[in-house]
Scaffold this motif. Sequence first.
Motif, PDB file in Angstrom:
ATOM      1  N   PRO A 242     -57.044 -11.535  -4.819  1.00 23.21           N
ATOM      2  CA  PRO A 242     -55.851 -10.388  -4.711  1.00 23.21           C
ATOM      3  C   PRO A 242     -55.188 -10.031  -3.510  1.00 23.21           C
ATOM      4  O   PRO A 242     -56.707 -10.166  -2.438  1.00 23.21           O
ATOM      5  N   THR A 243     -54.678  -9.642  -3.569  1.00 29.83           N
ATOM      6  CA  THR A 243     -54.290  -8.568  -2.442  1.00 29.83           C
ATOM      7  C   THR A 243     -54.087  -7.505  -2.656  1.00 29.83           C
ATOM      8  O   THR A 243     -52.868  -6.722  -4.374  1.00 29.83           O
ATOM      9  N   VAL A 244     -54.279  -6.809  -2.982  1.00 28.59           N
ATOM     10  CA  VAL A 244     -53.752  -4.981  -3.041  1.00 28.59           C
ATOM     11  C   VAL A 244     -53.555  -3.851  -2.002  1.00 28.59           C
ATOM     12  O   VAL A 244     -53.901  -4.121  -0.962  1.00 28.59           O
ATOM     13  N   GLY A 245     -52.666  -3.491  -2.731  1.00 29.28           N
ATOM     14  CA  GLY A 245     -50.928  -2.111  -2.057  1.00 29.28           C
ATOM     15  C   GLY A 245     -52.691  -1.673  -1.190  1.00 29.28           C
ATOM     16  O   GLY A 245     -53.295  -0.226  -1.700  1.00 29.28           O
ATOM     17  N   ASN A 246     -51.137  -0.587  -0.847  1.00 26.94           N
ATOM     18  CA  ASN A 246     -51.427   0.122  -0.246  1.00 26.94           C
ATOM     19  C   ASN A 246     -52.313   1.922  -1.142  1.00 26.94           C
ATOM     20  O   ASN A 246     -51.833   2.440  -2.430  1.00 26.94           O
ATOM     21  N   ASN A 247     -53.263   2.688  -0.853  1.00 31.64           N
ATOM     22  CA  ASN A 247     -53.725   3.763  -2.040  1.00 31.64           C
ATOM     23  C   ASN A 247     -53.594   3.072  -3.595  1.00 31.64           C
ATOM     24  O   ASN A 247     -53.041   4.062  -3.895  1.00 31.64           O
ATOM     25  N   VAL A 248     -55.000   2.668  -3.584  1.00 31.56           N
ATOM     26  CA  VAL A 248     -54.711   2.402  -4.287  1.00 31.56           C
ATOM     27  C   VAL A 248     -56.719   2.414  -5.209  1.00 31.56           C
ATOM     28  O   VAL A 248     -57.086   2.215  -4.418  1.00 31.56           O
ATOM     29  N   THR A 249     -56.740   2.967  -5.948  1.00 31.53           N
ATOM     30  CA  THR A 249     -57.748   3.389  -6.301  1.00 31.53           C
ATOM     31  C   THR A 249     -58.556   2.148  -7.483  1.00 31.53           C
ATOM     32  O   THR A 249     -58.032   2.009  -8.681  1.00 31.53           O
ATOM     33  N   ILE A 250     -60.255   1.374  -7.331  1.00 31.64           N
ATOM     34  CA  ILE A 250     -60.443   0.296  -8.371  1.00 31.64           C
ATOM     35  C   ILE A 250     -61.947   1.859  -8.494  1.00 31.64           C
ATOM     36  O   ILE A 250     -62.839   1.362  -7.847  1.00 31.64           O
ATOM     37  N   GLY A 253     -66.903  -1.315 -11.393  1.00 33.39           N
ATOM     38  CA  GLY A 253     -66.739  -2.506 -12.788  1.00 33.39           C
ATOM     39  C   GLY A 253     -65.669  -3.221 -12.797  1.00 33.39           C
ATOM     40  O   GLY A 253     -65.829  -3.559 -13.635  1.00 33.39           O
ATOM     41  N   ALA A 254     -65.123  -2.997 -12.535  1.00 27.14           N
ATOM     42  CA  ALA A 254     -63.440  -3.006 -13.000  1.00 27.14           C
ATOM     43  C   ALA A 254     -63.352  -4.390 -11.752  1.00 27.14           C
ATOM     44  O   ALA A 254     -64.230  -5.349 -11.110  1.00 27.14           O
ATOM     45  N   SER A 255     -63.092  -6.457 -12.632  1.00 23.65           N
ATOM     46  CA  SER A 255     -62.457  -7.206 -12.004  1.00 23.65           C
ATOM     47  C   SER A 255     -61.669  -7.576 -11.899  1.00 23.65           C
ATOM     48  O   SER A 255     -60.496  -7.274 -13.443  1.00 23.65           O
ATOM     49  N   VAL A 256     -60.986  -8.240 -10.441  1.00 26.25           N
ATOM     50  CA  VAL A 256     -59.602  -7.525  -9.866  1.00 26.25           C
ATOM     51  C   VAL A 256     -59.770  -9.610  -9.946  1.00 26.25           C
ATOM     52  O   VAL A 256     -60.241 -10.110  -8.568  1.00 26.25           O
ATOM     53  N   LEU A 257     -58.943 -10.413 -10.398  1.00 22.26           N
ATOM     54  CA  LEU A 257     -59.241 -11.693 -10.516  1.00 22.26           C
ATOM     55  C   LEU A 257     -58.315 -12.909  -9.840  1.00 22.26           C
ATOM     56  O   LEU A 257     -56.954 -12.831 -10.549  1.00 22.26           O
ATOM     57  N   GLY A 258     -58.400 -13.712  -9.029  1.00 18.14           N
ATOM     58  CA  GLY A 258     -57.072 -14.171  -8.935  1.00 18.14           C
ATOM     59  C   GLY A 258     -56.147 -14.097  -7.689  1.00 18.14           C
ATOM     60  O   GLY A 258     -56.291 -13.225  -7.455  1.00 18.14           O
ATOM     61  N   VAL A 272     -61.990  -2.898 -15.936  1.00 17.93           N
ATOM     62  CA  VAL A 272     -60.853  -3.673 -16.497  1.00 17.93           C
ATOM     63  C   VAL A 272     -60.884  -5.187 -16.084  1.00 17.93           C
ATOM     64  O   VAL A 272     -61.859  -4.534 -14.956  1.00 17.93           O
ATOM     65  N   TRP A 273     -60.821  -6.058 -16.783  1.00 19.33           N
ATOM     66  CA  TRP A 273     -60.550  -6.965 -16.388  1.00 19.33           C
ATOM     67  C   TRP A 273     -59.143  -7.534 -16.520  1.00 19.33           C
ATOM     68  O   TRP A 273     -58.165  -7.608 -17.171  1.00 19.33           O
ATOM     69  N   LEU A 274     -58.995  -8.375 -14.720  1.00 20.34           N
ATOM     70  CA  LEU A 274     -57.742  -8.141 -14.817  1.00 20.34           C
ATOM     71  C   LEU A 274     -57.087  -8.872 -14.137  1.00 20.34           C
ATOM     72  O   LEU A 274     -57.714  -9.691 -12.905  1.00 20.34           O
ATOM     73  N   THR A 275     -56.293 -10.082 -14.242  1.00 15.20           N
ATOM     74  CA  THR A 275     -55.957 -11.394 -13.699  1.00 15.20           C
ATOM     75  C   THR A 275     -54.368 -11.352 -13.778  1.00 15.20           C
ATOM     76  O   THR A 275     -53.563 -12.622 -13.981  1.00 15.20           O
ATOM     77  N   GLU A 276     -53.161 -10.271 -13.620  1.00 15.64           N
ATOM     78  CA  GLU A 276     -51.745 -10.469 -14.248  1.00 15.64           C
ATOM     79  C   GLU A 276     -51.796  -9.447 -12.288  1.00 15.64           C
ATOM     80  O   GLU A 276     -52.092  -7.770 -12.859  1.00 15.64           O
ATOM     81  N   SER A 277     -50.868  -9.767 -12.363  1.00 19.92           N
ATOM     82  CA  SER A 277     -49.896  -9.161 -11.237  1.00 19.92           C
ATOM     83  C   SER A 277     -49.649  -7.673 -11.617  1.00 19.92           C
ATOM     84  O   SER A 277     -49.481  -7.137 -12.557  1.00 19.92           O
ATOM     85  N   LEU A 278     -49.945  -6.504 -10.667  1.00 17.97           N
ATOM     86  CA  LEU A 278     -49.201  -4.412 -11.273  1.00 17.97           C
ATOM     87  C   LEU A 278     -48.544  -4.321  -9.982  1.00 17.97           C
ATOM     88  O   LEU A 278     -48.324  -4.715  -9.201  1.00 17.97           O
ATOM     89  N   PRO A 279     -47.140  -3.717 -11.406  1.00 17.89           N
ATOM     90  CA  PRO A 279     -46.361  -3.232 -10.020  1.00 17.89           C
ATOM     91  C   PRO A 279     -46.918  -1.790  -9.671  1.00 17.89           C
ATOM     92  O   PRO A 279     -47.848  -1.311  -9.894  1.00 17.89           O
ATOM     93  N   ALA A 280     -46.072  -1.625  -8.517  1.00 22.05           N
ATOM     94  CA  ALA A 280     -46.675  -0.196  -7.999  1.00 22.05           C
ATOM     95  C   ALA A 280     -46.546   0.808  -9.013  1.00 22.05           C
ATOM     96  O   ALA A 280     -45.632   0.733 -10.006  1.00 22.05           O
TER      97      ALA A 280
END
Length: 303
Positions: A242-250, A253-258, A272-280
């Motif tokens: 993943p590419t994680v933007g600025n000022n993000v909190t995770i 136990g979260a899995s951010v994949l791909g 959270v199980w996340l495999t899709e991009s999220l907007p700001a």
Amino acid sequence: MDQDNMRQLSAINSELQQSYRDGFGVNPAGADSLPRREEVISVTEKLLELIFPGFDRAAGYPGTEVLLNDTMRELSDQIARAMQRAAGDKCKSCQDSCVSKCDNLALGMLKLLPQIRETLKQDVIAAYNGDPAAKSFDEIILSYPGVKAIAIQRLAHELFKLEIPLIPRMMTEYAHSETGIDIHPGATLGTGVFIDHGTGVVIGETAIVGDNVRIYQGVTLGAGNFPKNACGMLIKGLKRHPTVGNNVTIYSGASVLGDITIGDDSVIGGNVWLTESLPAGTKITALPPENRKKLRNLDGASK
């Protein structure tokens, strides 16, 4: 030792020698042709001492100039071992030019220390501002595993960018063993990154983490799948994390994949199980089953 034990040991030796013949996992030239774990760890600790002087070494250790000289010599030697190992049979007998090249690589790394130190100051400040339990910067530098793991990764990352084999991964695996935090040396970290608690955090090779990102224990920034070529072999070198933007909190136990993108100012909830991009500005949580039932009962529809 009695004769029966000696015969059994001789038989074991024969089996081992037979196993060694394919060359797999065997270093026939001995330790001189590989970087040495203890010395790589020693270099790593010296680099940390140059970043935060006086925190880990005994009182009376020589000043910065002497420490720089020691670090330069040891790092250059380990780089030479790694480069020679990677070259294998192609390595030519060119000791003078090899020494000069490895000295220059080590010096290039050391030139970056002031810049790395300034970045790590921001990481310490982020930890202090982000943790109400933090009492001082000293406490954070001395005892926070996230700061140590990030510090070593930042150092290893610069060696990784110089395409030095083996050593960057040895450094981050040392950090992993010390802190429980696994950050590949290829990952790119912004400034002011705070890994709170940290145990079980995994950040993959091609991950990009922005500025002022907060990550809690058990978070994975991993690959979603592994494309293969026509021969069924994994294709290496692709952007797969993943590419994680600025000022993000995770949260934990979260899995951010791909190879997905998490927009600035987003919050990813625990587990959270996340495999899709999220907007700001996105906030996403994993609702427990009992809460899902409550939501269905409120309006007759599942949310």
